[in-house]
Write an enzyme that holds these catalytic residues in place. Sequence first.
Site, PDB file in Angstrom:
ATOM      1  N   LEU A   1       9.175  -0.212  -6.676  1.00 39.55           N
ATOM      2  CA  LEU A   1       8.164   0.137  -7.666  1.00 39.55           C
ATOM      3  C   LEU A   1       6.749   0.074  -7.092  1.00 39.55           C
ATOM      4  CD1 LEU A   1       7.533   0.835 -10.641  1.00 39.55           C
ATOM      5  CD2 LEU A   1       7.406  -1.639 -11.085  1.00 39.55           C
ATOM      6  N   ASP A   2       6.035   1.203  -7.214  1.00 40.52           N
ATOM      7  CA  ASP A   2       4.638   1.302  -6.781  1.00 40.52           C
ATOM      8  C   ASP A   2       4.449   0.990  -5.298  1.00 40.52           C
ATOM      9  OD1 ASP A   2       3.934   1.943  -9.399  1.00 40.52           O
ATOM     10  OD2 ASP A   2       3.506  -0.132  -9.935  1.00 40.52           O
ATOM     11  N   GLU A   3       5.481   1.210  -4.495  1.00 39.43           N
ATOM     12  CA  GLU A   3       5.412   0.923  -3.062  1.00 39.43           C
ATOM     13  C   GLU A   3       5.528   2.186  -2.208  1.00 39.43           C
ATOM     14  OE1 GLU A   3       4.906  -1.846  -1.470  1.00 39.43           O
ATOM     15  OE2 GLU A   3       5.284  -3.499  -2.864  1.00 39.43           O
TER      16      GLU A   3
ATOM     17  N   GLY B   1       2.549  -2.498 -11.362  1.00 35.25           N
ATOM     18  CA  GLY B   1       3.226  -2.688 -12.633  1.00 35.25           C
ATOM     19  C   GLY B   1       2.390  -2.300 -13.831  1.00 35.25           C
TER      20      GLY B   1
END
Length: 287
Positions: A229-231, A203
């Site tokens: 998100l960001d995975e 994040g």
Amino acid sequence: MPHTNVVLSLSCRDQPGIVAAVSKLLFDAGCNVVEAHQFNDAETHLFFMRMRFAMLKPDASIAALEAAFEPVANEFGITWTMRSLSEKQRVMILVSKFDHCLADLLYRWRTGELAMDVAGIIANHPRETYAHLDLDGIPFHYLPVTKPTKMEQEAQVWELIRAANTDLVVLARYMQVLSDGLCAKLAGRCINIHHSFLPGFKGARPYHQAFERGVKLIGATAHYVTPDLDEGPIIEQDVERISHHNCVEDLVRKGREIERRVLARAITWHIDGRVIVNGTKTVVFKD
């Protein structure tokens, strides 16, 4: 001589005979293998391979070779791509206020280090923000975004990507979260640089999070974009050691250096056909 530098990347269920079948087909087609990598994933029982080869026959064509490869692909259930490295991928770069990654990519592109074509730049800040950069000849699109206009702006982003025949989208510190729909459209061809060594500090403001935790290493992560998100599957990461003497500004400054090199490596490997997605991970055949 046409198509002297062709790359075949593939994945399928691990089973006997794959390498032999592919090698025989290339031999029969008059091709000479100049680089080969393979990997057997013992956990998923999947097989991955990348071959770079020269097509030596004067009348050789990739289209004909692709047609000849189809029966082999069907026999083994292979997912594959084949392309000439002389055909540069068209890359659309998305950027926000922080432009250090954009500046680095443009330098590497102009000097020939990144063998790609820049299809354009999409920014949610006006062109004057990047007045110190050489944007000559590059289509520049200013698309401001607010919460109420996000979906409308994203529709414009997609239209620009589509109209430019974009092969790869790069989020070069583009500080907007893409919708699930756009992530689906760009699956496997959108790379993000996250200013943290994922999976830690996801994040916003990860350097501030790292500073508050007193970490001794900071890093950056280049990964494929997914709706989570960001995975997304990680392509490349790097780190640098810090100490209690360093303030947040030091972390941000050092982080910029890491972000630049990590993103450049990820793009290079992607356009070279060295990255194959393996579920939530990637197989990267480095040179």
